[in-house]
Scaffold this active site. Structure first.
Site, PDB file in Angstrom:
ATOM      1  N   CYS A 185      -2.019   9.454   2.542  1.00  0.00           N
ATOM      2  CA  CYS A 185      -1.566   8.902   1.122  1.00  0.00           C
ATOM      3  C   CYS A 185      -2.649   9.187   0.194  1.00  0.00           C
ATOM      4  CB  CYS A 185      -1.383   7.395   1.191  1.00  0.00           C
ATOM      5  SG  CYS A 185      -2.807   6.543   2.159  1.00  0.00           S
ATOM      6  N   GLU A 237       0.986  -1.014  -0.120  1.00  0.00           N
ATOM      7  CA  GLU A 237       0.021   0.131  -0.032  1.00  0.00           C
ATOM      8  C   GLU A 237       0.784   1.207  -0.020  1.00  0.00           C
ATOM      9  OE1 GLU A 237      -2.963  -0.206  -0.509  1.00  0.00           O
ATOM     10  OE2 GLU A 237      -3.549  -2.211  -0.026  1.00  0.00           O
TER      11      GLU A 237
END
Length: 464
Positions: A251, A218
């Site tokens: 993010c 991720e």
């Protein structure tokens, strides 16, 4: 365990060996055990919410309500979703058997992978450590957790709490810095789940290759927001909230804005207004606005401030690692602020002539973790979905898709591989093992045995 009844974090090799032995006992396989560990994890969060919030405030300057929304609520939703659906997730699935193999039964049975390693980042240090663990426990795995040393107060608290609530045969937590990660990656795991930057992700993938260990990455990337039309005040508020929560250290936050035509002028007016509405005229005095995690990131981010025209913000305070929510215009697309993931409270706004130009700009770069479109026109939304390659798409909202347990969360290309949340977490940490059962009392397979003949070939063609 020490004299006070608390577990000290174990060295990497010892932690892996302990939970590997725990997995060999098959203790994690029964549904009741899995559910019990998920409930224990829920108690860990609920009973220690105040302490966790204080640790997050110490590490990142987070307001307790921001921690509640961005860390604890998501985890509680994920645990509740897993407990509700665990029986159906664990069910085996029957599969039709070809006539040539009849009579027989075929089924797919979810199996735990074994021992998984979860390496978490510092920006959401509770959520991004424990959310993957929910899927790992639901799927019947054992896990070794590595919290980020860059959020030291939170890491220390989790190292104390995890062994108190979760079965130490099943879950181990290991403190330390890069040397600890290197030691862990030297061990053999059945799956590695890493959340962090692209460069570190490459190192994890390279280390995993030594043992042929599957990896979920991720990562990040420069998430774009394209603004075409809509209610300008609401658009500005959603952009500002998505960008400046956690001081931009998210993010999936919009990394830059592509404003179509006159939308740029509207944003130049409304974005500063939204920032003042959220944090006041002096965000440095606001209890609702966070701080940069360390001096290294502070120096990196302040270097971006001179790469455009500041229309809002720009203030800094080195001693507290404060960077004011900042909007930049007149930014060169080839400048570092537009080439590197910002991961901080600086938002470049670039003007483009059309939606098509905006999509061409996005697709000319690495695929982002998410891409956002602000337009009320269904046609624009369809075109954007069909044309833009990204880990997720958000229409008229930023950062919200991780809150939907039924949606997978993950990147594509340079922004990551694999996905989790909800059923997707269970699947990530499971092997869908095929099982075929056929009695040997009567042999119905003679037509497939040598010696071969044209007659057998004809029969097989009809049966297959």
């Amino acid at each position: 365990m020490d004299d006070r009844g608390t577990f000290e974090p174990a060295p990497p090799a010892e932690a892996v060996a302990r939970v590997r032995e725990g997995f060999r006992t098959r203790a994690t396989v029964p549904r009741r055990f899995r559910a019990g560990q998920l409930k224990a994890l829920r108690r860990l969060i609920s009973e220690n919410e105040a302490d966790l919030a204080r640790a997050l405030a110490a590490d990142l300057g987070k307001h307790p309500l921001e921690s509640l929304m961005s860390e604890f609520v998501l985890l509680e939703q994920e645990i509740g979703h897993a407990l509700l659906h665990l029986p159906e997730w664990m069910e085996e699935t029957s599969v039709k058997v070809p006539l040539v193999l009849q009579p027989a039964q075929a089924r797919m049975v979810p199996q735990p992978l074994g021992v998984v390693l979860i390496i978490a980042p510092w920006n959401y240090p509770v959520q991004l450590l424990l959310a993957p663990l929910i899927g790992a426990l639901a799927a019947g795995n054992c896990a070794v957790l590595k919290p980020s040393e860059l959020a030291p107060a939170t890491a220390a608290l989790l190292c104390r709490l995890v062994p108190q609530y979760l079965d130490p045969r099943v879950v181990a937590i290991v403190g330390g810095g890069p040397e600890t990660v290197a030691g862990l990656l030297h061990e053999r795991f059945d799956h590695i789940f890493f959340t962090g930057g692209e460069q570190a992700g490459r190192a994890v993938l390279q280390a995993a290759a030594r043992h042929l260990t599957p990896v979920t990455l991720e990562l990040g990337g420069k998430c774009p927001a394209v603004v075409v039309d809509g209610h300008w005040g609401n658009i500005a508020r959603r952009l500002a909230h998505g960008k400046f929560i956690n001081a931009g250290q998210t993010c999936v936050a919009p990394d830059y804005v592509l404003a179509v035509g006159r939308a740029a002028d509207r944003l130049h007016t409304h974005l500063p207004e939204a920032i003042r509405e959220f944090f006041g005229k002096r965000p440095a005095r606001s209890n609702d606005y966070g701080r940069i995690v360390n001096d290294e990131h502070f120096e990196r981010l302040t270097g971006y401030l001179g790469q455009g025209t500041v229309i809002s913000g720009g203030g800094t305070e080195r001693s507290s690692r404060y960077i004011e929510p900042t909007v930049l215009t007149d930014v060169d697309p080839d400048s570092p602020v537009m080439q590197e993931e910002i991961f901080g409270p600086i938002l470049p706004v670039l003007q483009v002539a059309s939606l098509e130009e905006a999509m061409e700009f996005i697709n000319g770069r690495s695929a982002p973790l998410a891409a956002f479109l602000f337009s009320e026109r269904p046609r624009n939304q369809r075109i954007f979905e069909d044309s833009v390659r990204a880990g997720a798409i958000g229409h008229n909202i930023c950062n919200a898709h991780p809150l939907v347990p039924g949606l997978p969360f993950g990147g594509v290309g340079a922004s990551g591989m694999g996905a989790y949340h909800g059923r997707h977490s269970f699947d990530t940490f499971s092997q869908l093992r095929p099982v075929l059962s056929k009695s040997a009392l009567v042999d119905t397979l003679k037509v497939a045995y040598p010696p071969y003949s044209r007659g057998k070939a004809g029969v097989l063609k009809r049966l297959l």
